[in-house]
Enzyme design. Structure first.
Site, short mmCIF file in Angstrom:
data_model
loop_
_atom_site.label_atom_id
_atom_site.label_comp_id
_atom_site.label_asym_id
_atom_site.label_seq_id
_atom_site.Cartn_x
_atom_site.Cartn_y
_atom_site.Cartn_z
N ARG A 67 0.85 -1.21 0.00
CA ARG A 67 0.00 0.00 0.00
C ARG A 67 0.88 1.25 0.00
NH1 ARG A 67 -3.86 -0.16 4.94
NH2 ARG A 67 -5.13 -1.60 3.72
N ARG A 136 -1.94 6.41 9.70
CA ARG A 136 -1.98 5.93 8.31
C ARG A 136 -2.02 7.09 7.32
NH1 ARG A 136 -4.06 0.54 8.35
NH2 ARG A 136 -3.29 -0.43 10.24
N LYS A 228 -3.91 0.94 15.00
CA LYS A 228 -3.87 1.90 13.89
C LYS A 228 -4.52 3.23 14.28
CE LYS A 228 -6.40 -0.98 11.32
NZ LYS A 228 -7.27 -1.53 10.27
N LYS A 230 -6.12 6.88 12.26
CA LYS A 230 -6.46 7.46 10.95
C LYS A 230 -6.85 8.92 11.07
CE LYS A 230 -7.76 3.04 9.11
NZ LYS A 230 -8.82 2.20 8.55
N CYS A 449 -15.22 -3.20 -0.63
CA CYS A 449 -13.84 -3.51 -0.24
C CYS A 449 -13.33 -4.66 -1.11
CB CYS A 449 -13.81 -3.91 1.23
SG CYS A 449 -14.50 -5.54 1.52
N CYS A 455 -8.09 -10.75 0.47
CA CYS A 455 -8.14 -10.39 1.90
C CYS A 455 -8.28 -11.63 2.78
CB CYS A 455 -9.30 -9.44 2.17
SG CYS A 455 -9.38 -9.03 3.92
N CYS A 494 -16.59 -8.44 5.44
CA CYS A 494 -16.55 -8.80 6.85
C CYS A 494 -16.87 -7.56 7.67
CB CYS A 494 -15.18 -9.40 7.22
SG CYS A 494 -13.92 -8.19 7.65
N CYS A 498 -14.12 -1.80 5.91
CA CYS A 498 -13.14 -1.07 5.10
C CYS A 498 -13.76 -0.16 4.04
CB CYS A 498 -12.17 -2.06 4.44
SG CYS A 498 -11.23 -3.01 5.65
FE1 SRM Z 1 -9.24 -1.97 6.10
C1 SRM Z 1 -7.87 -4.66 7.62
C2 SRM Z 1 -8.41 -3.18 3.10
C3 SRM Z 1 -9.91 1.04 4.76
C4 SRM Z 1 -10.98 -1.14 8.92
N1 SRM Z 1 -8.24 -3.61 5.47
C5 SRM Z 1 -7.71 -4.58 6.27
C6 SRM Z 1 -6.88 -5.57 5.44
C7 SRM Z 1 -5.48 -5.07 5.41
C8 SRM Z 1 -6.97 -7.05 5.86
C9 SRM Z 1 -5.92 -7.58 6.80
O1 SRM Z 1 -5.68 -6.99 7.88
O2 SRM Z 1 -5.34 -8.62 6.47
C10 SRM Z 1 -7.57 -5.38 4.06
C11 SRM Z 1 -6.73 -5.71 2.83
C12 SRM Z 1 -7.61 -6.28 1.74
C13 SRM Z 1 -6.95 -6.39 0.43
O3 SRM Z 1 -6.81 -7.52 -0.08
O4 SRM Z 1 -6.58 -5.38 -0.15
C14 SRM Z 1 -8.09 -3.96 4.18
N2 SRM Z 1 -9.03 -1.18 4.29
C15 SRM Z 1 -8.78 -1.86 3.15
C16 SRM Z 1 -9.00 -0.99 1.92
C17 SRM Z 1 -8.06 -1.31 0.78
C18 SRM Z 1 -10.47 -1.12 1.52
C19 SRM Z 1 -10.90 -0.48 0.24
O5 SRM Z 1 -11.94 -0.93 -0.24
O6 SRM Z 1 -10.31 0.44 -0.27
C20 SRM Z 1 -8.80 0.40 2.56
C21 SRM Z 1 -7.37 0.84 2.59
C22 SRM Z 1 -7.25 2.23 3.14
C23 SRM Z 1 -5.88 2.82 3.04
O7 SRM Z 1 -5.48 3.17 1.94
O8 SRM Z 1 -5.24 2.99 4.09
C24 SRM Z 1 -9.27 0.11 3.99
N3 SRM Z 1 -10.20 -0.31 6.74
C25 SRM Z 1 -10.48 0.79 5.98
C26 SRM Z 1 -11.48 1.59 6.63
C27 SRM Z 1 -12.12 2.84 6.06
C28 SRM Z 1 -11.34 4.07 6.36
O9 SRM Z 1 -10.29 4.02 6.99
O10 SRM Z 1 -11.80 5.13 5.95
C29 SRM Z 1 -11.80 0.95 7.81
C30 SRM Z 1 -12.89 1.38 8.82
C31 SRM Z 1 -12.48 2.56 9.63
C32 SRM Z 1 -11.69 2.11 10.81
O11 SRM Z 1 -10.48 2.00 10.70
O12 SRM Z 1 -12.31 1.83 11.86
C33 SRM Z 1 -10.97 -0.23 7.88
N4 SRM Z 1 -9.35 -2.74 7.97
C34 SRM Z 1 -10.17 -2.27 8.96
C35 SRM Z 1 -10.08 -3.16 10.10
C36 SRM Z 1 -10.83 -3.01 11.44
C37 SRM Z 1 -10.06 -2.20 12.40
C38 SRM Z 1 -10.70 -2.17 13.77
O13 SRM Z 1 -10.56 -1.18 14.47
O14 SRM Z 1 -11.32 -3.14 14.17
C39 SRM Z 1 -9.18 -4.19 9.71
C40 SRM Z 1 -8.75 -5.40 10.56
C41 SRM Z 1 -7.61 -5.09 11.47
O15 SRM Z 1 -7.04 -4.01 11.48
O16 SRM Z 1 -7.30 -5.99 12.24
C42 SRM Z 1 -8.76 -3.90 8.38
FE1 SF4 Z 2 -11.10 -7.57 4.13
FE2 SF4 Z 2 -13.09 -7.22 5.79
FE3 SF4 Z 2 -11.67 -5.12 5.03
FE4 SF4 Z 2 -13.26 -6.28 3.31
S1 SF4 Z 2 -13.90 -5.25 5.20
S2 SF4 Z 2 -11.12 -5.72 2.92
S3 SF4 Z 2 -13.16 -8.40 3.89
S4 SF4 Z 2 -10.92 -6.80 6.23
#
Ligand code: SRM
Ligand code: SF4
Length: 580
Positions: A67, A136, A228, A230, A449, A455, A494, A498
């Site tokens: 990323r 981030r 993390k 943000k 997502c 993922c 899930c 995201c």
């Molecule tokens: Fe996310 C984890 C993709 C924005 C909450 N996110 C992941 C992972 C890295 C899975 C992993 O940990 O193994 C995913 C990778 C999937 C893949 O194959 O690419 C993933 N997140 C994404 C992206 C690519 C989704 C998208 O459709 O674009 C976004 C990348 C953002 C970036 O450039 O930095 C992305 N993730 C978000 C957001 C939205 C936002 O930030 O505006 C959230 C919800 C807001 C938040 O953070 O609460 C989000 N991602 C999570 C979480 C849950 C965190 C938590 O507090 O519980 C995880 C799981 C974790 O961190 O353990 C996660």
């Molecule tokens: Fe993966 Fe869940 Fe984030 Fe979708 S919402 S990219 S399934 S961690």
């Protein structure tokens, strides 16, 4: 009895430079993946280990996702051209725009990681801390991309990005100094550097030294953050960065056409776990007002509060939103005031009227033009007759626009001369991309997502099924006599959230293969959380259930009432409703 710290806390304390055994693993050509502990360390370097889940039946095929960091989603044309080439050389040929305005490279094999990350740095970007327990990518409005206030907000976003970068020495010694490049990309990289015309904005300031002379990070210390973090910026009335979902948000306060400062928001976050009541989505609280010159001091103090008060005993409960929820806003204001030497004054009034991107041509304040383009699920690719990747390469080569990635996974090409508009349109049409100009107000607002197959946390499909599902929702709108009405629909594989389904008008949250929780009642402004309306709905039944709701909405709605606002108030809710 005190709860023990999580394993991650010991890992960080043991190797605060975040080097792990990454160097040794990279140097061993017999290894196709990183070992257990390094799976955590590599995240701080912008890398996630994954495997192709479609192929698991025949054994795991490892690769990584990388990323990038792009404050405010800004990608100069030269940098984009390097990424375009790198995605074909080292990844699966696509570039994925994320919901936080960065690019992801998927499917990168072990031997490609070094050259890929080194080249990204050579092209004056970085992957540093795009994952891990740190701040981030900082988001900022991309729409409209250029006016005096937008430029000032971008400057503040970049300044804060730099202040919050971790000062680890390992990142540069492993990926920049430690990798030799021989890719024949020298000319492209030189052009990228020339087009950026500044030092790498993502190069962290040097670390400081502790009493023993060892390097130490003055903000993050040895154990970084509990989880993390943000940060985003927004300019009302457009909430295009979904500011309330960030751990920390800066909402521009504008008076007489001037940027006076920001209202500070803290404590947003969406990730939850099914069945774990300790976790929940939360929108940020409004804390107070600050002037522009306070951005770094205030931003650093908020991060330090997370560092000191976040829960280091349970990673599922470690975000700053839980500190806000459990200790209260007044406690937070007082704690921040203590660290700053004085409390922040009251926030100024502000109002968001919508979010999302505008598509088509718009004039910038400087007389140049920008073009808002729809990118389905953020995936820049060539597929059959649709050749967006080829078209964007040609446009970048010939016209050199600045690329701006939006927080709804779309793209803006900016700084375009009026005389180039027609030629750019022709290229997009010729490459089968006419849809990018006018996707309509359902596709254009939608977000999904990546989920399967990359993922590791996905419980259900998302990106791969979303376009077909949206088409069915559009058909259901037409059947209910509300065709083409604006609707914010978001889907995730899930409950991590995201693609931010928890504040959409309609959210689908993966529960199990082919099953989703159906969330309703968020709003177009992104200022209200949705609630779970039905649990574990079969994928095929989603458009049917929504179609019935559309019919009821069409009959019952007040003049001008949006679907999400109607759903929030309508008599459709089973009692009691529960959060996802
Ligand atoms: Fe996310 C984890 C993709 C924005 C909450 N996110 C992941 C992972 C890295 C899975 C992993 O940990 O193994 C995913 C990778 C999937 C893949 O194959 O690419 C993933 N997140 C994404 C992206 C690519 C989704 C998208 O459709 O674009 C976004 C990348 C953002 C970036 O450039 O930095 C992305 N993730 C978000 C957001 C939205 C936002 O930030 O505006 C959230 C919800 C807001 C938040 O953070 O609460 C989000 N991602 C999570 C979480 C849950 C965190 C938590 O507090 O519980 C995880 C799981 C974790 O961190 O353990 C996660
Ligand atoms: Fe993966 Fe869940 Fe984030 Fe979708 S919402 S990219 S399934 S961690």
């Amino acid at each position: 009895m005190e709860k023990p710290l999580t394993k991650n806390e010991f890992l960080k304390a043991e190797k605060p430079d975040l080097s792990g055994n990454i160097r040794a693993t990279l140097a061993d050509p017999s290894l196709d993946r990183f070992s257990g502990d390094d799976e955590q360390f590599i995240k701080f370097h912008g890398i996630y280990q994954q495997d192709d889940r479609d192929k698991r039946k025949t054994g795991k095929e490892y690769s990584v996702m990388v990323r990038t960091r792009q404050t405010g989603g800004i990608v100069p044309a030269g940098q984009y051209l390097v990424y375009d080439e790198l995605s074909s050389l080292f990844a699966n040929g696509t570039l994925r725009i994320t919901s936080r305005q960065t690019f992801q490279f998927h499917g990168v094999l072990q031997k490609g990681i070094g050259p890929l990350i080194k080249s990204i740095n050579e092209a004056l970007s970085s992957t540093i801390a795009t994952c891990g327990d740190v701040n981030r990518n900082v988001t900022a409005p991309s729409n409209p991309p250029v006016d005096a206030i937008g430029v000032a907000v971008d400057e503040d976003a970049f300044a804060l990005t730099r202040a919050l970068l971790p000062r680890t020495t390992a990142y540069h010694s492993i990926w920049v100094d430690g990798v030799q490049l021989d890719l024949g990309l020298d000319e492209k990289i030189a052009k990228a550097r020339a087009s950026i015309d500044q030092a790498n904005p993502y190069l962290p300031p040097p670390a400081e030294s502790d009493e023993s002379g060892a390097p130490v990070d003055p903000l993050y210390g040895k154990t970084y953050l509990p989880r993390k973090f943000k940060t985003g910026f927004a300019i009302p009335p457009n909430n295009d960065t979904d500011i309330f979902t960030n751990d920390m948000g800066f909402v521009a306060v504008i008076e007489n056409g001037k940027l006076l400062g920001y209202n500070l928001l803290v404590g947003g976050g969406l990730g939850t776990s099914h069945g774990n009541k300790l976790t929940y989505p939360r929108l940020a609280d409004v804390i107070g007002f600050l002037t522009r010159d306070q951005v770094i001091a205030v931003g650093s103090a908020v991060v330090a509060i997370h560092r000191d008060w976040g829960d280091r005993t349970d990673r599922k409960h470690a975000r700053i939103k839980y500190v806000l929820q459990e200790k209260g806003v007044e406690w937070f204001r007082a704690e921040l005031g203590k660290r700053l030497g004085a409390p922040l004054p009251l926030a100024k009034p502000f109002l968001f009227k919508g979010q999302g991107d505008a598509f088509g041509w718009f004039k910038q304040a400087d007389g140049l033009w920008f073009l808002g383009l729809f990118v389905e699920t953020g995936r820049i690719k060539d597929a059959g007759d649709y050749k967006l990747k080829t078209a964007l390469r040609e446009i970048a080569q010939k016209f050199g626009p600045t690329f701006r990635l939006t927080a709804t996974q779309n793209l803006i090409l900016s700084d375009i001369k009026e005389s180039d508009k027609e030629a750019i349109e022709k290229i997009l049409h010729a490459q089968g991309c006419s849809i990018v100009f006018n996707p309509g107000l359902v596709k254009g607002r939608g977000m999904a997502c990546p989920a399967l197959p990359t993922c590791g946390l996905a419980l259900a499909e998302s990106e791969r099924v979303f376009p077909a599902l949206l088409a069915k929702i559009e058909a259901a709108q037409a059947a209910a006599g509300i065709a083409h009405e604006e609707l914010v629909v978001r889907m995730t594989g899930c409950p991590n959230g995201c693609a931010r389904p928890y504040n959409a008008e309609i959210g689908f949250v993966g529960k199990a293969p082919g099953k989703y929780n159906l969330m309703l009642g968020g709003n177009r402004e992104g200022t209200r959380l949705a609630r779970t309306w039905r649990e574990s709905v079969l994928a095929d039944e989603l458009p049917v259930a929504i179609g019935e709701l559309f019919k009821q909405y069409a009959k019952e709605r007040k003049a001008g009432q949006a679907f999400g606002d109607w759903a929030n108030e309508a008599t459709i809710w089973p009692a009691p409703s529960t959060p996802a």
